[in-house]
Motif scaffolding. Structure first.
Motif, PDB file in Angstrom:
ATOM      1  N   THR A 233       0.807  -1.229   0.000  1.00  0.00           N
ATOM      2  CA  THR A 233       0.000   0.000   0.000  1.00  0.00           C
ATOM      3  C   THR A 233       0.835   1.272   0.000  1.00  0.00           C
ATOM      4  OG1 THR A 233      -0.164  -0.129   2.404  1.00  0.00           O
ATOM      5  CG2 THR A 233      -1.948  -1.137   1.113  1.00  0.00           C
ATOM      6  N   SER A 234       2.146   1.189   0.182  1.00  0.00           N
ATOM      7  CA  SER A 234       3.014   2.360   0.060  1.00  0.00           C
ATOM      8  C   SER A 234       4.362   1.901  -0.476  1.00  0.00           C
ATOM      9  CB  SER A 234       3.179   3.084   1.400  1.00  0.00           C
ATOM     10  OG  SER A 234       3.741   2.238   2.381  1.00  0.00           O
ATOM     11  N   SER A 235       5.096   2.834  -1.039  1.00  0.00           N
ATOM     12  CA  SER A 235       6.293   2.467  -1.778  1.00  0.00           C
ATOM     13  C   SER A 235       7.426   2.043  -0.860  1.00  0.00           C
ATOM     14  CB  SER A 235       6.744   3.638  -2.657  1.00  0.00           C
ATOM     15  OG  SER A 235       6.956   4.788  -1.869  1.00  0.00           O
ATOM     16  N   LEU A 236       8.351   1.290  -1.446  1.00  0.00           N
ATOM     17  CA  LEU A 236       9.543   0.833  -0.755  1.00  0.00           C
ATOM     18  C   LEU A 236      10.683   1.814  -1.026  1.00  0.00           C
ATOM     19  CD1 LEU A 236       9.374  -2.936  -1.782  1.00  0.00           C
ATOM     20  CD2 LEU A 236       8.413  -1.871   0.273  1.00  0.00           C
ATOM     21  N   SER A 237      11.549   2.007  -0.029  1.00  0.00           N
ATOM     22  CA  SER A 237      12.728   2.850  -0.190  1.00  0.00           C
ATOM     23  C   SER A 237      13.884   2.218   0.575  1.00  0.00           C
ATOM     24  CB  SER A 237      12.454   4.272   0.307  1.00  0.00           C
ATOM     25  OG  SER A 237      12.105   4.263   1.685  1.00  0.00           O
ATOM     26  N   GLY A 238      15.062   2.800   0.436  1.00  0.00           N
ATOM     27  CA  GLY A 238      16.232   2.212   1.080  1.00  0.00           C
ATOM     28  C   GLY A 238      16.610   0.871   0.505  1.00  0.00           C
ATOM     29  N   VAL A 239      16.256   0.641  -0.762  1.00  0.00           N
ATOM     30  CA  VAL A 239      16.529  -0.645  -1.406  1.00  0.00           C
ATOM     31  C   VAL A 239      17.922  -0.591  -2.018  1.00  0.00           C
ATOM     32  CG1 VAL A 239      15.748  -2.298  -3.130  1.00  0.00           C
ATOM     33  CG2 VAL A 239      14.071  -0.921  -1.875  1.00  0.00           C
ATOM     34  N   GLN A 240      18.848  -1.391  -1.514  1.00  0.00           N
ATOM     35  CA  GLN A 240      20.215  -1.414  -2.007  1.00  0.00           C
ATOM     36  C   GLN A 240      20.873  -2.736  -1.625  1.00  0.00           C
ATOM     37  OE1 GLN A 240      21.941   2.055  -0.255  1.00  0.00           O
ATOM     38  NE2 GLN A 240      21.658   1.356   1.844  1.00  0.00           N
ATOM     39  N   SER A 241      21.832  -3.151  -2.438  1.00  0.00           N
ATOM     40  CA  SER A 241      22.601  -4.380  -2.183  1.00  0.00           C
ATOM     41  C   SER A 241      21.694  -5.559  -1.860  1.00  0.00           C
ATOM     42  CB  SER A 241      23.592  -4.143  -1.027  1.00  0.00           C
ATOM     43  OG  SER A 241      24.495  -3.115  -1.354  1.00  0.00           O
ATOM     44  N   VAL A 242      20.698  -5.789  -2.726  1.00  0.00           N
ATOM     45  CA  VAL A 242      19.748  -6.864  -2.474  1.00  0.00           C
ATOM     46  C   VAL A 242      19.139  -7.316  -3.796  1.00  0.00           C
ATOM     47  CG1 VAL A 242      17.724  -5.365  -2.160  1.00  0.00           C
ATOM     48  CG2 VAL A 242      17.840  -7.577  -0.961  1.00  0.00           C
ATOM     49  N   THR A 243      18.756  -8.593  -3.849  1.00  0.00           N
ATOM     50  CA  THR A 243      18.016  -9.148  -4.975  1.00  0.00           C
ATOM     51  C   THR A 243      16.583  -9.415  -4.537  1.00  0.00           C
ATOM     52  OG1 THR A 243      19.973 -10.172  -5.961  1.00  0.00           O
ATOM     53  CG2 THR A 243      17.843 -11.102  -6.571  1.00  0.00           C
TER      54      THR A 243
END
Length: 724
Positions: A233-243
């Motif tokens: 229901t809300s966006s994701l952030s802080g996405v890094q170094s991950v698959t």
């Protein structure tokens, strides 16, 4: 000039790179280059070639009609009880259907396999269609089609039959994609499942926090999205170094209208093998209603995704160096499919399928910083309905290679190479722009803002001159409703288009012309062959008329497009044919004009603009001075009428003038030697020059060696006639 109606257009023909055999779209390799477009896991079959009890609509190229947005510009309309039956072209257990229903309606289609009705139905709705963008000049209600997919629950073979039948709602069926969907993939070892963090695979609960927790727990590793439906229901952030990995785009489905929204990332983000399907029903440009909005960071990738019902698939800003976007499907976006919005370095977008975008399907826009060394390669694009298939707005050393673009609609070309900036700061095209091995089918459209067409492939000095080297090689253009290649300064300022090289092109069945030159500048053409040209080979009428000329250099090996449209005061309509010129017509009016020099605003085009009060004036105190006009074709010119402004403020004067002619614009011969011609306001300030019988010329040159009234050559109008 009015847009063409469908009755003037030829029916689609079999192109060099796309065979429409029994309605099945099959990519084949043109002889000159590798096969254009993506390698796709499905095969598409057009509804108009299937067996049906419904009504065929189209072909139609008129903005705002349902058929004009259909693949092939044709579709089949079903009312209650009517059906369309497809012959399955390959082993398949799933189908995706492109369709339209009237605004405000929803319903379903019954599905039959080999004559037997199956338990599943295919939902249809207008919820995501009928988009209005009143702030975009020239836009009308658009985005009529939508896509709906279904696992059939059984394995079919080539030759089996799948039928769709209306249950009450009127449904216009466009195209069916048949696919063999593999089994769901297994969870990778060591990965963190979103379900283990509380995600609900039934779609009933809100899984947003579970996704965030899984991403935090899996830093440097993999987040696993098992088969199921998940609601975010809300966006994701802080996405890094991950698959982020799913079990396949038919198995793992995330329902979210904003998936990732972040301005920066350290990178190494890899998103693969699931679907993100949104609920975006309007285009609101201030909202980040995108699958990815912002940055994934350097050395990231997006692959194997199904992205649908978003505003934009990927709107990429900030650091996305070396990003790879490949093997994805992007459907039914209300704006762009993907936009590299400046600062992209080394980005490769390849082997993707895009359908039904409400703006450019793939775009690079060099806002704030230039996109550099990035490419769009081997993508298949169908039915962008308000802009271009591929658009390059500025940037340095950009490549557009081996793409297949079909059925562009209003305000768009198949491929646009442009200096349209929209906003500042903007980085114009520079370095080398490589456009190679692309196939364009039914590409190009009427632009209602210009009131004339946009070509299948357009080079546009909209806001500044094209100074980059633009190499266009091994292009196949089939069934363009209007022109094949267009060179234009779309902002109306007459900036030049320079340094363009076109080689190895095959053009078939253009509605109007092969080359539509509407800007000053130059291009070289080599080994460009054309057949079934609708009107003439060349339309060479730069705008504004006083901006200069467009030079077409013949590099050899060209055939089938040597003729020139004869009248710059009118626009050729598809299939019209080049009319015989009126023998009483002024052949010079509106034609491209040049001169050895000009004084201030008194440019060469002023002498052919039809206004006797404006005028060309050469550089002062620098006799002799020459003025030249390209009549477009060779004519038997018998009489010239030379004018100066009729105002009595212009004192009488005598100019010494020689008349020269040329067939090719390079070697000129004398037609009438230098003579004195008297211009007197008391008698209209005109002089008539009679030319010898047998005079034939395309390029007319007047060389002025003296003027008793001013130390320069001066003409307000030069008129050329075939009558004595």
């Amino acid at each position: 000039m009015d847009s063409s109606t469908a009755k003037h257009l030829r029916l689609p023909a079999v192109g060099a790179a796309v065979a429409l055999a029994a309605g099945m779209i099959v990519a084949v390799a043109p002889a000159a280059h590798a096969a254009s477009g993506a390698s796709l896991p499905f095969t598409s079959v057009e509804a108009e070639s299937a067996t049906s009890t419904g009504t065929k609509v189209g072909p139609d190229y008129t903005q705002g009609t349902v058929a004009s947005e259909a693949s092939g510009r044709q579709a089949v309309r079903l009312t209650s009880g009517q059906r369309v039956e497809f012959t399955v072209p390959r082993a398949a257990n799933a189908v995706n259907l492109s369709y339209n229903v009237p605004d405000g309606q929803s319903g379903s289609l019954d599905v039959y396999v080999n004559g037997t009705k199956i338990s599943k139905t295919l939902p249809v709705t207008s919820k995501y269609s009928y988009i209005d963008t009143s702030w975009i000049p020239g836009a009308k209600t658009h985005h009529f089609f939508d896509n709906s997919r279904l696992l059939l629950g059984q394995n079919l073979q080539a030759g089996d039959k799948v039928a769709f039948q209306s249950t009450g709602t009127q449904v216009t069926v466009d195209v069916a994609d048949f696919e063999q969907v593999g089994a769901a993939a297994s969870q990778p070892a060591g990965s963190v499942s979103v379900v283990s963090k509380g995600a609900d695979p039934s779609g009933g609960g809100d899984s947003t926090q579970a996704f965030r927790d899984a991403i935090a727990a899996a830093q440097g590793g993999t987040v696993w999205i098992p088969p199921g439906d998940y609601r975010i229901t809300s966006s994701l952030s802080g996405v890094q170094s991950v698959t982020l990995q799913g079990a396949g785009s038919w198995h793992s489905v995330v329902h979210a209208s904003r998936f990732i929204d972040q301005s920066s990332s350290s990178g190494n983000v890899h998103i693969k093998d699931f679907a993100v399907i949104g609920e975006v029903t309007e285009r609101v440009d201030s909202n980040p209603d995108n699958f990815v909005n912002g940055s994934l960071g350097p050395n990231s990738s997006v692959s194997g995704m199904w992205i649908q019902h978003m505003k934009v698939g990927l709107w990429l800003m900030g650091n996305n160096d070396n990003l790879v976007v490949e093997n994805n499907r992007i459907l039914d976006t209300t704006a762009d499919g993907l936009n590299l919005n400046g600062n992209a370095k080394g980005v490769r977008v390849s082997n993707n399928f895009l359908r039904n975008q409400g703006d450019d399907s793939l775009a690079m826009w060099s806002l704030y910083a230039a996109d550099t060394n990035s490419s769009f390669e081997n993508n298949t694009i169908s039915q962008p309905n308000l802009a271009n298939g591929i658009a390059i707005y500025g940037g340095t050393d950009i490549s557009v290679k081996n793409n297949l673009v079909s059925d562009t609609n209003a305000l768009g070309s198949g491929i646009a190479i442009s200096n349209q900036k929209f906003l500042d700061p903007f980085s114009p095209l520079s370095g080398t722009i490589t456009v190679s091995g692309n196939t364009l089918v039914r590409a190009g459209a009427m632009n209602p803002n210009w009131n004339h067409p946009m070509g299948a492939l357009r080079v546009d000095s909209y806001d500044s001159a094209i100074n980059a080297t633009v190499n266009i090689t091994d292009t196949t253009i089939t069934d363009s409703p209007y022109s094949a290649f267009e060179f234009v300064s779309g902002g109306g300022q007459g900036y030049p288009v320079r340094n363009v090289n076109v080689s190895g092109a095959t053009v078939k069945n253009t509605g109007t012309v092969v080359v539509q030159a509407e800007a000053q500048g130059a291009a070289t053409f080599k080994n460009v062959t054309a057949t079934q040209v609708g009107v003439a080979g060349i339309y060479n009428c730069p705008y504004p008329s006083n901006s200069g000329s467009f030079a077409l250099t013949d590099g050899g090996g060209n055939s089938g497009w040597s003729s020139t449209w004869s009248d710059c005061s009118s626009w050729p309509q598809p299939g019209q044919g080049n009319p015989d010129p009126d023998p009483n017509r002024n052949l010079a009016k509106g034609r491209p004009a040049t001169a050895t020099g000009s004084q201030d605003v008194y440019t060469p085009g002023k002498a052919v603009d039809g206004d006797a009060n404006s005028y060309w004036e050469s550089a002062n105190n620098a006799f002799p001075q020459s003025w030249t006009v390209d009549l477009g074709s060779s004519y038997g010119v018998r009489r010239l009428v030379l004018k100066l402004p009729p105002s009595s403020a212009w004192g009488a004067r005598t100019q010494t003038i020689a008349v020269l002619g040329s067939a090719d614009g390079s070697g000129f011969s004398t037609v009438v030697g230098a003579k004195d011609y008297r211009f007197d306001p008391a008698s209209g300030n005109t002089a008539t020059v009679s030319l010898p019988s047998g005079t034939n010329l395309r390029y007319l040159r007047l060389t002025v060696s003296a003027n008793t009234g001013w130390p320069a050559g001066q003409f307000s109008e030069v008129e050329a006639y075939q009558t004595s």
